[in-house]
Write a protein that holds these residues in place. Structure first.
Motif, PDB file in Angstrom:
ATOM      1  N   THR A   1       0.814  -1.222   0.000  1.00 31.90           N
ATOM      2  CA  THR A   1       0.000   0.000   0.000  1.00 31.90           C
ATOM      3  C   THR A   1       0.845   1.268   0.000  1.00 31.90           C
ATOM      4  O   THR A   1       0.289   2.376  -0.028  1.00 31.90           O
ATOM      5  CB  THR A   1      -0.919   0.027   1.231  1.00 31.90           C
ATOM      6  N   ALA A   2       2.142   1.155   0.034  1.00 28.95           N
ATOM      7  CA  ALA A   2       3.010   2.339   0.115  1.00 28.95           C
ATOM      8  C   ALA A   2       2.866   3.203  -1.132  1.00 28.95           C
ATOM      9  O   ALA A   2       2.831   2.699  -2.252  1.00 28.95           O
ATOM     10  CB  ALA A   2       4.459   1.898   0.282  1.00 28.95           C
ATOM     11  N   ASP A   3       2.784   4.534  -0.934  1.00 28.34           N
ATOM     12  CA  ASP A   3       2.733   5.455  -2.062  1.00 28.34           C
ATOM     13  C   ASP A   3       3.943   6.381  -2.008  1.00 28.34           C
ATOM     14  O   ASP A   3       4.917   6.093  -1.295  1.00 28.34           O
ATOM     15  CB  ASP A   3       1.407   6.226  -2.084  1.00 28.34           C
ATOM     16  N   GLN A   4       3.910   7.489  -2.761  1.00 28.52           N
ATOM     17  CA  GLN A   4       5.080   8.352  -2.858  1.00 28.52           C
ATOM     18  C   GLN A   4       5.490   8.933  -1.508  1.00 28.52           C
ATOM     19  O   GLN A   4       6.651   9.288  -1.301  1.00 28.52           O
ATOM     20  CB  GLN A   4       4.841   9.484  -3.866  1.00 28.52           C
ATOM     21  N   ARG A   5       4.564   8.985  -0.557  1.00 25.74           N
ATOM     22  CA  ARG A   5       4.882   9.519   0.766  1.00 25.74           C
ATOM     23  C   ARG A   5       5.820   8.596   1.542  1.00 25.74           C
ATOM     24  O   ARG A   5       6.498   9.048   2.470  1.00 25.74           O
ATOM     25  CB  ARG A   5       3.601   9.790   1.540  1.00 25.74           C
ATOM     26  N   ALA A   6       5.870   7.313   1.170  1.00 23.68           N
ATOM     27  CA  ALA A   6       6.845   6.409   1.785  1.00 23.68           C
ATOM     28  C   ALA A   6       8.268   6.835   1.406  1.00 23.68           C
ATOM     29  O   ALA A   6       9.184   6.788   2.231  1.00 23.68           O
ATOM     30  CB  ALA A   6       6.580   4.967   1.335  1.00 23.68           C
ATOM     31  N   ASP A   7       8.461   7.251   0.158  1.00 22.75           N
ATOM     32  CA  ASP A   7       9.775   7.743  -0.260  1.00 22.75           C
ATOM     33  C   ASP A   7      10.120   9.054   0.448  1.00 22.75           C
ATOM     34  O   ASP A   7      11.295   9.311   0.763  1.00 22.75           O
ATOM     35  CB  ASP A   7       9.805   7.948  -1.774  1.00 22.75           C
ATOM     36  N   ILE A   8       9.111   9.907   0.725  1.00 19.09           N
ATOM     37  CA  ILE A   8       9.353  11.160   1.447  1.00 19.09           C
ATOM     38  C   ILE A   8       9.863  10.846   2.843  1.00 19.09           C
ATOM     39  O   ILE A   8      10.821  11.458   3.329  1.00 19.09           O
ATOM     40  CB  ILE A   8       8.067  12.016   1.517  1.00 19.09           C
ATOM     41  N   TYR A   9       9.222   9.883   3.510  1.00 16.32           N
ATOM     42  CA  TYR A   9       9.677   9.466   4.842  1.00 16.32           C
ATOM     43  C   TYR A   9      11.126   8.989   4.791  1.00 16.32           C
ATOM     44  O   TYR A   9      11.955   9.357   5.632  1.00 16.32           O
ATOM     45  CB  TYR A   9       8.784   8.355   5.374  1.00 16.32           C
ATOM     46  N   ALA A  10      11.439   8.153   3.800  1.00 13.32           N
ATOM     47  CA  ALA A  10      12.803   7.617   3.682  1.00 13.32           C
ATOM     48  C   ALA A  10      13.815   8.731   3.443  1.00 13.32           C
ATOM     49  O   ALA A  10      14.944   8.677   3.952  1.00 13.32           O
ATOM     50  CB  ALA A  10      12.853   6.598   2.552  1.00 13.32           C
ATOM     51  N   LEU A  11      13.438   9.756   2.674  1.00 12.51           N
ATOM     52  CA  LEU A  11      14.316  10.905   2.475  1.00 12.51           C
ATOM     53  C   LEU A  11      14.548  11.635   3.794  1.00 12.51           C
ATOM     54  O   LEU A  11      15.675  12.036   4.116  1.00 12.51           O
ATOM     55  CB  LEU A  11      13.713  11.861   1.451  1.00 12.51           C
ATOM     56  N   GLY A  12      13.476  11.812   4.586  1.00 16.14           N
ATOM     57  CA  GLY A  12      13.625  12.452   5.894  1.00 16.14           C
ATOM     58  C   GLY A  12      14.509  11.648   6.816  1.00 16.14           C
ATOM     59  O   GLY A  12      15.361  12.204   7.532  1.00 16.14           O
ATOM     60  N   ALA A  13      14.347  10.313   6.809  1.00 16.60           N
ATOM     61  CA  ALA A  13      15.173   9.446   7.651  1.00 16.60           C
ATOM     62  C   ALA A  13      16.635   9.492   7.207  1.00 16.60           C
ATOM     63  O   ALA A  13      17.552   9.461   8.027  1.00 16.60           O
ATOM     64  CB  ALA A  13      14.642   8.014   7.603  1.00 16.60           C
ATOM     65  N   THR A  14      16.851   9.575   5.896  1.00 13.11           N
ATOM     66  CA  THR A  14      18.221   9.670   5.380  1.00 13.11           C
ATOM     67  C   THR A  14      18.850  11.008   5.774  1.00 13.11           C
ATOM     68  O   THR A  14      20.027  11.067   6.152  1.00 13.11           O
ATOM     69  CB  THR A  14      18.216   9.502   3.851  1.00 13.11           C
ATOM     70  N   LEU A  15      18.076  12.088   5.706  1.00  9.40           N
ATOM     71  CA  LEU A  15      18.577  13.395   6.127  1.00  9.40           C
ATOM     72  C   LEU A  15      18.887  13.394   7.626  1.00  9.40           C
ATOM     73  O   LEU A  15      19.904  13.950   8.057  1.00  9.40           O
ATOM     74  CB  LEU A  15      17.544  14.473   5.788  1.00  9.40           C
ATOM     75  N   TYR A  16      18.040  12.757   8.422  1.00  6.65           N
ATOM     76  CA  TYR A  16      18.284  12.573   9.862  1.00  6.65           C
ATOM     77  C   TYR A  16      19.647  11.922  10.087  1.00  6.65           C
ATOM     78  O   TYR A  16      20.443  12.367  10.921  1.00  6.65           O
ATOM     79  CB  TYR A  16      17.155  11.711  10.426  1.00  6.65           C
ATOM     80  N   HIS A  17      19.925  10.854   9.325  1.00  6.34           N
ATOM     81  CA  HIS A  17      21.189  10.126   9.455  1.00  6.34           C
ATOM     82  C   HIS A  17      22.368  11.012   9.055  1.00  6.34           C
ATOM     83  O   HIS A  17      23.404  11.039   9.728  1.00  6.34           O
ATOM     84  CB  HIS A  17      21.136   8.863   8.586  1.00  6.34           C
ATOM     85  N   MET A  18      22.216  11.754   7.968  1.00 10.19           N
ATOM     86  CA  MET A  18      23.308  12.625   7.514  1.00 10.19           C
ATOM     87  C   MET A  18      23.640  13.694   8.541  1.00 10.19           C
ATOM     88  O   MET A  18      24.812  14.001   8.795  1.00 10.19           O
ATOM     89  CB  MET A  18      22.940  13.285   6.184  1.00 10.19           C
ATOM     90  N   LEU A  19      22.621  14.288   9.136  1.00 12.03           N
ATOM     91  CA  LEU A  19      22.838  15.424  10.042  1.00 12.03           C
ATOM     92  C   LEU A  19      23.308  14.989  11.423  1.00 12.03           C
ATOM     93  O   LEU A  19      24.073  15.705  12.082  1.00 12.03           O
ATOM     94  CB  LEU A  19      21.541  16.230  10.166  1.00 12.03           C
ATOM     95  N   SER A  20      22.852  13.817  11.873  1.00  9.88           N
ATOM     96  CA  SER A  20      23.208  13.358  13.223  1.00  9.88           C
ATOM     97  C   SER A  20      24.372  12.385  13.244  1.00  9.88           C
ATOM     98  O   SER A  20      25.026  12.204  14.281  1.00  9.88           O
ATOM     99  CB  SER A  20      21.994  12.685  13.878  1.00  9.88           C
ATOM    100  N   GLY A  21      24.627  11.742  12.086  1.00 13.69           N
ATOM    101  CA  GLY A  21      25.650  10.699  12.041  1.00 13.69           C
ATOM    102  C   GLY A  21      25.142   9.356  12.511  1.00 13.69           C
ATOM    103  O   GLY A  21      25.891   8.373  12.551  1.00 13.69           O
ATOM    104  N   LYS A  22      23.841   9.274  12.878  1.00 14.45           N
ATOM    105  CA  LYS A  22      23.254   8.027  13.368  1.00 14.45           C
ATOM    106  C   LYS A  22      21.945   7.754  12.633  1.00 14.45           C
ATOM    107  O   LYS A  22      21.178   8.677  12.375  1.00 14.45           O
ATOM    108  CB  LYS A  22      22.977   8.113  14.873  1.00 14.45           C
ATOM    109  N   PRO A  23      21.668   6.480  12.336  1.00 15.06           N
ATOM    110  CA  PRO A  23      20.390   6.172  11.695  1.00 15.06           C
ATOM    111  C   PRO A  23      19.252   6.364  12.685  1.00 15.06           C
ATOM    112  O   PRO A  23      19.438   6.212  13.901  1.00 15.06           O
ATOM    113  CB  PRO A  23      20.529   4.700  11.293  1.00 15.06           C
ATOM    114  N   PRO A  24      18.059   6.704  12.213  1.00 13.52           N
ATOM    115  CA  PRO A  24      16.918   6.784  13.129  1.00 13.52           C
ATOM    116  C   PRO A  24      16.607   5.415  13.715  1.00 13.52           C
ATOM    117  O   PRO A  24      16.864   4.390  13.093  1.00 13.52           O
ATOM    118  CB  PRO A  24      15.778   7.279  12.231  1.00 13.52           C
TER     119      PRO A  24
END
Length: 428
Positions: free
Chosen positions: A339-362
């Motif tokens: 059931t995942a739509d384009q908003r699933a990719d938006i979440y993954a982009l946010g999680a990736t940005l979280y990892h880049m900025l903090s140095g740790k995965p969510p």
């Protein structure tokens, strides 16, 4: 030396698997694995374990959720008695049966315990530990010694130069186009391997989707086909490193650079979404940083087709089957990936940005199962707590992109790009 693996957590708890010296076993959730464990968090072929002269060796087979040795994510590593290997919700305890040795029998300091590349076929082989190897000696694998060498000219117009990784489907090679002298990446499913039909569908899907997505931010697909029982995909060779490796080596990425990277990936995803393709596996390992600031999105094998691209299959996600890497996967995709739509990719982009900025995965945790538990309990350490010195607009951007409720999340790649452009001057 014989190696015993005892399941101490997860499906099969209490089972013991014994590997004789020189024996290898593949662990996964598919019946074609040597050891099949009914765990949806496992990849079909997740982990290879080999018993060798000096102990045990493990090799992660490019699994979706990784292999953890004593709480640390590993690609390949030696193991010894007392070590614990976590794959999905399964935890294996290692016991290496060592005979008592005289000093004269002990291995020399020059022994090798590593992945080696055959000088003839360039395939990667886990070399027996405990065998002295003079630095001047060329390594030749057993297959080549037996005359079963792999033809480097198997694919017309290309020469396979060297295996560079072990992918979901099989070996991955760096190759060269013979006429143009252009490097390329070649993914193979080799003969003699038991191939899961769904795995073949993923392979065909990646070729079909990639061959239709022409964008400077997406790894280009050159060709796909079959020759002498070997199925292949030929892709653009990107000189650079995965974003995951960059973070691992250098830690958090400066805010302005991180926004630039995520912005370029979002542009690529906006194009993919416009073509009716949802990636479903965006994470730092699927993003390649090339020269001169180039950023490329790869790995469309788990993509969902909603319209516009015909692959012969609109989706192959089974109920209860995890698609994507857990730390970057939104709650709704964990519940039902179909059931995942384009908003699933938006979440993954946010999680990736979280990892880049903090140095740790969510949702950082020692195993994928514990990651999923933390996601279910909404146990996310806010980015503002990990990196309080970042500008507040960045905290808010990550929070909006990672909203648990898709209806409250940034709704599209275009909206996310607008947000990035709006706040980027504030972080420079």
């Amino acid at each position: 030396m014989p190696v015993k693996l005892k399941v101490i957590e997860g499906p099969g708890t209490g089972c013991i698997y014994v590997l004789g010296e020189g024996e290898s076993k593949i662990f996964g959730r598919h019946p074609s694995a040597d050891v099949m464990l009914p765990d949806p968090l496992l990849s079909r072929h997740h982990l290879m374990v080999r018993a060798s002269h000096g102990g045990g060796l493990i090799l992660d087979l490019d699994s979706s959720n990784g292999t953890f040795l004593n709480g640390h994510l590993v690609k390949e590593a030696p193991v010894d008695s007392g070590d614990r290997i976590a794959i999905g919700s399964v935890v294996l305890e290692v016991d290496v049966e060592r005979p008592s040795l005289d000093l004269a029998d002990r291995a020399s300091p020059d022994t090798v315990k590593a992945l080696r590349f055959c000088s003839r076929c360039h395939r990667a082989v886990l070399q027996e530990a405990g065998i002295p190897v003079p630095p001047w000696e060329l390594f030749i694998c057993e297959a080549c010694r037996a005359g079963k060498t792999f033809d480097p000219y198997l694919i017309e117009n290309y020469k396979l130069l060297q295996q560079v990784a072990q992918g979901t489907y099989g070996p991955i090679y760096k190759a060269e186009h013979l006429g143009m002298k252009r490097p390329a990446l070649v993914k193979l499913i080799t003969p003699g391997r038991t191939v899961d039909p769904k795995l073949m569908q993923l392979f065909i899907r990646e070729a079909s989707i990639g061959g239709r997505l022409f964008h400077p931010g997406i790894v280009e697909m050159y060709d796909a086909g079959e020759k002498d029982g070997v199925f292949y995909i030929i892709e653009e060779w990107v000189e650079g490193q995965e974003l995951a490796r960059r973070i691992e080596q250098q830690g958090p990425i400066p805010a302005d650079e991180a926004l630039g990277i995520i912005g370029r990936v979002t542009e690529a995803l906006r194009f993919a979404h416009e073509q009716g393709v949802i990636h479903r596996n965006v994470n730092p390992q699927s993003i390649v940083l090339g020269p001169a600031g180039a950023v490329k999105l790869a790995d469309f094998g788990f993509a969902k087709i909603i319209r516009g691209v015909s692959t012969g299959s609109s989706g192959i996600t089974a109920a209860g089957e995890l698609k994507g890497t857990a730390n970057y996967t939104p709650p709704e995709q964990l519940l039902n990936a179909a059931t995942a739509d384009q908003r699933a990719d938006i979440y993954a982009l946010g999680a990736t940005l979280y990892h880049m900025l903090s140095g740790k995965p969510p949702y950082e945790a020692p195993s994928p199962l514990k990651v999923i538990r933390r996601i279910g309990e909404n146990d996310l350490t806010p980015l503002a707590d990990l990196s309080p010195n970042l500008p507040k607009p960045l905290h808010k951007l990550v929070d909006r992109a990672m909203e648990r409720d898709p209806a409250r999340r940034v709704q599209s790649a275009g909206e996310l790009i607008a947000e990035i452009e709006r706040i980027r001057p504030k972080v420079r």
